[in-house]
Design a protein around this motif. Structure first.
Motif, PDB file in Angstrom:
ATOM      1  N   THR A   1       2.271   2.929  11.828  1.00 39.70           N
ATOM      2  CA  THR A   1       1.828   1.519  11.772  1.00 39.70           C
ATOM      3  C   THR A   1       0.681   1.335  10.787  1.00 39.70           C
ATOM      4  O   THR A   1       0.571   0.276  10.168  1.00 39.70           O
ATOM      5  CB  THR A   1       1.407   0.975  13.152  1.00 39.70           C
ATOM      6  OG1 THR A   1       0.640   1.961  13.820  1.00 39.70           O
ATOM      7  CG2 THR A   1       2.619   0.594  13.978  1.00 39.70           C
ATOM      8  N   ALA A   2      -0.157   2.350  10.629  1.00 35.50           N
ATOM      9  CA  ALA A   2      -1.230   2.210   9.633  1.00 35.50           C
ATOM     10  C   ALA A   2      -0.620   2.192   8.229  1.00 35.50           C
ATOM     11  O   ALA A   2      -1.133   1.507   7.331  1.00 35.50           O
ATOM     12  CB  ALA A   2      -2.241   3.341   9.771  1.00 35.50           C
ATOM     13  N   LEU A   3       0.487   2.914   8.030  1.00 40.12           N
ATOM     14  CA  LEU A   3       1.153   2.873   6.720  1.00 40.12           C
ATOM     15  C   LEU A   3       1.822   1.512   6.506  1.00 40.12           C
ATOM     16  O   LEU A   3       1.868   0.999   5.392  1.00 40.12           O
ATOM     17  CB  LEU A   3       2.153   4.025   6.597  1.00 40.12           C
ATOM     18  CG  LEU A   3       1.468   5.405   6.542  1.00 40.12           C
ATOM     19  CD1 LEU A   3       2.476   6.524   6.758  1.00 40.12           C
ATOM     20  CD2 LEU A   3       0.729   5.611   5.224  1.00 40.12           C
ATOM     21  N   LYS A   4       2.328   0.917   7.590  1.00 38.07           N
ATOM     22  CA  LYS A   4       2.848  -0.458   7.500  1.00 38.07           C
ATOM     23  C   LYS A   4       1.702  -1.416   7.157  1.00 38.07           C
ATOM     24  O   LYS A   4       1.877  -2.365   6.390  1.00 38.07           O
ATOM     25  CB  LYS A   4       3.469  -0.877   8.839  1.00 38.07           C
ATOM     26  CG  LYS A   4       4.862  -0.373   9.020  1.00 38.07           C
ATOM     27  CD  LYS A   4       5.862  -1.289   8.315  1.00 38.07           C
ATOM     28  CE  LYS A   4       7.065  -0.465   7.897  1.00 38.07           C
ATOM     29  NZ  LYS A   4       8.022  -1.188   7.053  1.00 38.07           N
ATOM     30  N   LEU A   5       0.543  -1.157   7.765  1.00 35.51           N
ATOM     31  CA  LEU A   5      -0.622  -1.985   7.444  1.00 35.51           C
ATOM     32  C   LEU A   5      -0.977  -1.833   5.956  1.00 35.51           C
ATOM     33  O   LEU A   5      -1.348  -2.808   5.296  1.00 35.51           O
ATOM     34  CB  LEU A   5      -1.806  -1.584   8.332  1.00 35.51           C
ATOM     35  CG  LEU A   5      -3.111  -2.343   8.116  1.00 35.51           C
ATOM     36  CD1 LEU A   5      -2.945  -3.832   8.416  1.00 35.51           C
ATOM     37  CD2 LEU A   5      -4.225  -1.767   9.004  1.00 35.51           C
ATOM     38  N   ALA A   6      -0.807  -0.611   5.441  1.00 34.87           N
ATOM     39  CA  ALA A   6      -1.050  -0.401   4.004  1.00 34.87           C
ATOM     40  C   ALA A   6      -0.094  -1.255   3.183  1.00 34.87           C
ATOM     41  O   ALA A   6      -0.485  -1.853   2.170  1.00 34.87           O
ATOM     42  CB  ALA A   6      -0.900   1.080   3.657  1.00 34.87           C
ATOM     43  N   GLU A   7       1.154  -1.360   3.626  1.00 31.90           N
ATOM     44  CA  GLU A   7       2.116  -2.224   2.907  1.00 31.90           C
ATOM     45  C   GLU A   7       1.664  -3.686   2.957  1.00 31.90           C
ATOM     46  O   GLU A   7       1.759  -4.417   1.965  1.00 31.90           O
ATOM     47  CB  GLU A   7       3.514  -2.103   3.539  1.00 31.90           C
ATOM     48  CG  GLU A   7       4.171  -0.767   3.270  1.00 31.90           C
ATOM     49  CD  GLU A   7       5.559  -0.630   3.931  1.00 31.90           C
ATOM     50  OE1 GLU A   7       6.161   0.439   3.758  1.00 31.90           O
ATOM     51  OE2 GLU A   7       6.013  -1.571   4.620  1.00 31.90           O
ATOM     52  N   ILE A   8       1.166  -4.097   4.114  1.00 32.37           N
ATOM     53  CA  ILE A   8       0.664  -5.473   4.254  1.00 32.37           C
ATOM     54  C   ILE A   8      -0.520  -5.692   3.310  1.00 32.37           C
ATOM     55  O   ILE A   8      -0.616  -6.708   2.613  1.00 32.37           O
ATOM     56  CB  ILE A   8       0.256  -5.744   5.727  1.00 32.37           C
ATOM     57  CG1 ILE A   8       1.515  -5.863   6.591  1.00 32.37           C
ATOM     58  CG2 ILE A   8      -0.620  -6.976   5.858  1.00 32.37           C
ATOM     59  CD1 ILE A   8       1.265  -6.000   8.081  1.00 32.37           C
ATOM     60  N   ILE A   9      -1.418  -4.705   3.290  1.00 29.84           N
ATOM     61  CA  ILE A   9      -2.611  -4.815   2.436  1.00 29.84           C
ATOM     62  C   ILE A   9      -2.200  -4.888   0.963  1.00 29.84           C
ATOM     63  O   ILE A   9      -2.736  -5.682   0.179  1.00 29.84           O
ATOM     64  CB  ILE A   9      -3.564  -3.628   2.725  1.00 29.84           C
ATOM     65  CG1 ILE A   9      -4.231  -3.859   4.097  1.00 29.84           C
ATOM     66  CG2 ILE A   9      -4.602  -3.458   1.622  1.00 29.84           C
ATOM     67  CD1 ILE A   9      -5.019  -2.684   4.631  1.00 29.84           C
ATOM     68  N   GLU A  10      -1.189  -4.100   0.625  1.00 28.49           N
ATOM     69  CA  GLU A  10      -0.687  -4.123  -0.760  1.00 28.49           C
ATOM     70  C   GLU A  10      -0.157  -5.534  -1.095  1.00 28.49           C
ATOM     71  O   GLU A  10      -0.503  -6.117  -2.119  1.00 28.49           O
ATOM     72  CB  GLU A  10       0.439  -3.090  -0.880  1.00 28.49           C
ATOM     73  CG  GLU A  10       0.974  -2.900  -2.281  1.00 28.49           C
ATOM     74  CD  GLU A  10       2.136  -1.888  -2.293  1.00 28.49           C
ATOM     75  OE1 GLU A  10       2.702  -1.576  -1.225  1.00 28.49           O
ATOM     76  OE2 GLU A  10       2.461  -1.431  -3.401  1.00 28.49           O
ATOM     77  N   GLU A  11       0.658  -6.077  -0.180  1.00 31.28           N
ATOM     78  CA  GLU A  11       1.227  -7.418  -0.408  1.00 31.28           C
ATOM     79  C   GLU A  11       0.172  -8.508  -0.398  1.00 31.28           C
ATOM     80  O   GLU A  11       0.339  -9.557  -1.027  1.00 31.28           O
ATOM     81  CB  GLU A  11       2.242  -7.756   0.697  1.00 31.28           C
ATOM     82  CG  GLU A  11       3.624  -7.211   0.444  1.00 31.28           C
ATOM     83  CD  GLU A  11       4.539  -7.533   1.628  1.00 31.28           C
ATOM     84  OE1 GLU A  11       4.518  -8.681   2.113  1.00 31.28           O
ATOM     85  OE2 GLU A  11       5.242  -6.608   2.078  1.00 31.28           O
ATOM     86  N   SER A  12      -0.912  -8.286   0.333  1.00 30.88           N
ATOM     87  CA  SER A  12      -1.945  -9.320   0.442  1.00 30.88           C
ATOM     88  C   SER A  12      -2.704  -9.499  -0.873  1.00 30.88           C
ATOM     89  O   SER A  12      -3.429 -10.477  -1.039  1.00 30.88           O
ATOM     90  CB  SER A  12      -2.939  -8.959   1.546  1.00 30.88           C
ATOM     91  OG  SER A  12      -3.833  -7.954   1.083  1.00 30.88           O
ATOM     92  N   GLY A  13      -2.564  -8.542  -1.767  1.00 32.56           N
ATOM     93  CA  GLY A  13      -3.262  -8.647  -3.045  1.00 32.56           C
ATOM     94  C   GLY A  13      -4.717  -8.204  -2.985  1.00 32.56           C
ATOM     95  O   GLY A  13      -5.488  -8.431  -3.932  1.00 32.56           O
ATOM     96  N   LEU A  14      -5.105  -7.562  -1.883  1.00 34.51           N
ATOM     97  CA  LEU A  14      -6.475  -7.045  -1.787  1.00 34.51           C
ATOM     98  C   LEU A  14      -6.736  -6.156  -3.004  1.00 34.51           C
ATOM     99  O   LEU A  14      -5.884  -5.335  -3.364  1.00 34.51           O
ATOM    100  CB  LEU A  14      -6.610  -6.216  -0.493  1.00 34.51           C
ATOM    101  CG  LEU A  14      -8.011  -5.725  -0.141  1.00 34.51           C
ATOM    102  CD1 LEU A  14      -8.849  -6.872   0.429  1.00 34.51           C
ATOM    103  CD2 LEU A  14      -7.956  -4.588   0.870  1.00 34.51           C
ATOM    104  N   PRO A  15      -7.883  -6.296  -3.660  1.00 36.48           N
ATOM    105  CA  PRO A  15      -8.113  -5.498  -4.866  1.00 36.48           C
ATOM    106  C   PRO A  15      -7.910  -4.002  -4.609  1.00 36.48           C
ATOM    107  O   PRO A  15      -8.299  -3.490  -3.552  1.00 36.48           O
ATOM    108  CB  PRO A  15      -9.572  -5.804  -5.210  1.00 36.48           C
ATOM    109  CG  PRO A  15      -9.837  -7.138  -4.604  1.00 36.48           C
ATOM    110  CD  PRO A  15      -8.993  -7.201  -3.364  1.00 36.48           C
ATOM    111  N   PRO A  16      -7.297  -3.295  -5.557  1.00 37.93           N
ATOM    112  CA  PRO A  16      -7.002  -1.874  -5.368  1.00 37.93           C
ATOM    113  C   PRO A  16      -8.259  -1.075  -5.026  1.00 37.93           C
ATOM    114  O   PRO A  16      -9.331  -1.319  -5.585  1.00 37.93           O
ATOM    115  CB  PRO A  16      -6.470  -1.436  -6.743  1.00 37.93           C
ATOM    116  CG  PRO A  16      -6.026  -2.678  -7.412  1.00 37.93           C
ATOM    117  CD  PRO A  16      -6.841  -3.799  -6.863  1.00 37.93           C
ATOM    118  N   GLY A  17      -8.107  -0.145  -4.096  1.00 32.27           N
ATOM    119  CA  GLY A  17      -9.214   0.760  -3.765  1.00 32.27           C
ATOM    120  C   GLY A  17     -10.119   0.263  -2.657  1.00 32.27           C
ATOM    121  O   GLY A  17     -10.917   1.036  -2.131  1.00 32.27           O
TER     122      GLY A  17
END
Ligand code: NAI
Ligand code: MG
Length: 507
Positions: free
Chosen positions: A218-234
């Protein structure tokens, strides 16, 4: 749901006529037609890389390890095993994002990203709940109704604070700490990620989060969400690995703060590792919560609260009410009602919406629990377990209750982290306060009584970070959570949770 004919009462029967284990008859007066959640609403990739600097990066270690469904022992996926070079890469990405983007961003803009993540968790709630249940074994009812909504609430709550820090800390300037290294356990994988990430980024820090080895998905799914959210890299980096990966993160000189939830043993290792460094820490460790029922309590409610307090999430809860203190005059009645209720709990397929108790998270945790069941019997306590049937495959433990427990017994002192309740009795307020406080831990406690004055008297004198009155295991993002003594230090949640990620300067 279909109601069956037979009304059965629990019928204690000694196994072999001599052992101190008593199996209660499984209460089948209510039976439910299976109501399984569908796996098809969730997509799990066969392999996951590391989420570093906004990208999915292959591990430099070139290693992967498997994660299983503890209810079926089937492999779900494999995830990267981050080595120290990978940890280094993640910390550098977090540092770069901190220095060049996140710390400089207007707080209102930071808040927008965090709100977006919260909304996306809500939108994908069903998928997250299914994956949480498949990867960790907890009943779908819990992941659906507790873990996922509470995780979203944490992001909403801290998003709200992101541009209001001057109100959170009046006449002070809240300065972020820098890069936070966060290590989470397997009992609330998504929720712990939310507890850790949301306040850290709301206050302007960046993050490297390591999941627990048995529940990374689920944390990796959260990473996918964060990626889609456009949060600045890093700004948020999510890595997978076991204890060595965690240790590499703790020891990395580029980390400014460690936030850890897990065992007291590892908490001590972390404290030693960071002693004498600039690193700040919050540690949320084990517990052995006392749940106290006075003779004036509404007994049926209290019994339900005790059942929820210890059997919720298979007892894989640091604040589980694993020690029950009952006032002597009502002990017989309470124990009888506990046994009745215990023997109607449904243990089995976590994906079934009727299931009360799911799978034990891993084989090793099941072995730990079984070790304590043996210790309890050897210590002379009387063990009652539900007679419910168990599935053939997977890791399971029936709800269990010990009576004739002495305060000094290991089952009354040590964290078992399973669906196992030790019942003790008391006569006076002073006696129960002394017994409840006689523990190396001090995370949480519960008090059941009709009298408000008694609640205040107890909560004032008990050494526990959270004390519930006439309820148990209630969480809200606005209320702080954390322990005394060997349960750790620092608070998560609420304003206290913000304070743990900043230094306060005079303005
Ligand atoms: P653990 O403390 O080993 O694992 C928690 C996290 O720490 C995991 O992500 C793990 O990879 C990481 N870790 C392990 N060794 C590390 C190290 N040297 N440096 C940095 N990170 C490290 O807990 P474990 O072995 O899974 O469970 C053992 C017992 O701990 C349980 O039976 C239970 O009593 C307690 N526990 C308490 C939790 C809580 O919520 N307070 C959560 C999980 C376990
Ligand atoms: Mg798993």
């Amino acid at each position: 749901m279909s109601v069956t004919k037979k009304k059965s009462r629990t019928n204690p029967k000694r196994e072999n006529g001599k052992s101190n284990t008593i199996k209660l008859k499984f209460d089948t007066s209510w039976s439910y037609a299976p109501a399984p959640e569908s796996k098809s609403a969730a997509s799990i990739k066969p392999q996951y890389d590391l989420f570093i600097n906004g990208e999915w990066q292959k591990p430099l270690s070139k290693k992967y390890f498997e994660t299983f469904n503890p209810a079926t022992e089937e492999k779900l996926s494999e995830v990267a095993d981050a080595g120290s070079a990978d940890v280094d890469k993640a910390v550098k990405a977090a540092r770069n994002a901190y220095d060049n983007v996140w710390k400089k961003m207007v707080p209102k803009e930071r808040a927008k990203y965090i709100f977006r993540i919260a909304r996306m968790i809500q939108e994908r709630a069903r998928e997250l709940a299914i994956i949480e249940t498949l990867d960790g074994g907890k009943p779908i009812r819990e992941s659906r109704d507790f873990d996922v909504p509470t995780a979203a609430n944490h992001f909403f709550y801290y998003a709200g604070w992101a541009d209001k820090l001057e109100y959170a800390f009046p006449n002070r300037k809240a300065v972020p700490l820098g890069v936070a290294g966060q290590i989470i356990p397997w009992n609330f994988p998504l929720l712990m990620a939310a507890w850790k990430i949301a306040p850290a980024i709301a206050t302007g820090n960046t993050v490297v989060l390591k999941t627990a080895e048995s529940t990374p998905l689920t944390a990796l799914k959260l990473a996918e969400i964060i990626e889609e959210s456009g949060l600045p890299p890093g700004v948020v980096n999510i890595i997978t690995g076991a204890g060595e990966t965690g240790a590499a993160l703790v020891n990395h000189p580029g980390v400014d703060k460690i936030a850890f939830t897990g065992s007291t043993d590892v908490g001590k290792i972390i404290q030693r590792a960071i002693a004498g460094t600039h690193k700040k820490a919050t540690l949320e460790l084990g517990g052995k919560a006392a749940n106290i029922i006075f003779d004036d309590a509404p007994i049926d409610q209290a019994v339900e609260g005790v059942i929820n307090g210890i059997y919720f999430n298979q007892g894989h809860v640091c604040c589980a009410g694993s020690r029950l203190y009952v006032q002597e005059s009502i002990a017989k009645e309470v124990i009888r009602k506990l046994k009745d209720r215990m023997s109607s709990l449904i243990v089995g397929d976590p994906m079934d919406k009727n299931t009360d108790i799911g799978a034990i998270n891993s084989r090793s945790q099941l072995e730990t629990i079984q070790k304590y069941l043996k210790i309890g019997r050897e210590e002379g306590a009387e063990m009652y377990e539900s007679g419910c049937p168990l599935p053939g495959k997977g890791y399971w433990c029936r709800p269990t209750l010990f009576t004739n427990v002495a305060q000094s017994n290991r089952i009354a002192q040590e964290e078992i982290f399973g669906p196992v309740l030790s019942v003790l009795t008391f006569r006076t307020d002073d006696e129960v306060i002394e017994k409840a406080n006689n523990s190396p831990y001090g995370l949480s406690a519960g008090v059941w009584t009709d009298k408000g004055s008694k609640i205040f008297n107890m909560t004032r004198r008990m050494r526990a970070g959270v004390i519930w009155a006439n309820t148990f295991n209630k969480f809200d993002p606005s209320s702080p959570f954390g322990g005394y003594k060997e349960s750790g230090f620092g608070r998560e949640g609420g304003l206290h949770g913000l304070a743990a990620y900043v230094t306060l300067e005079n303005v």
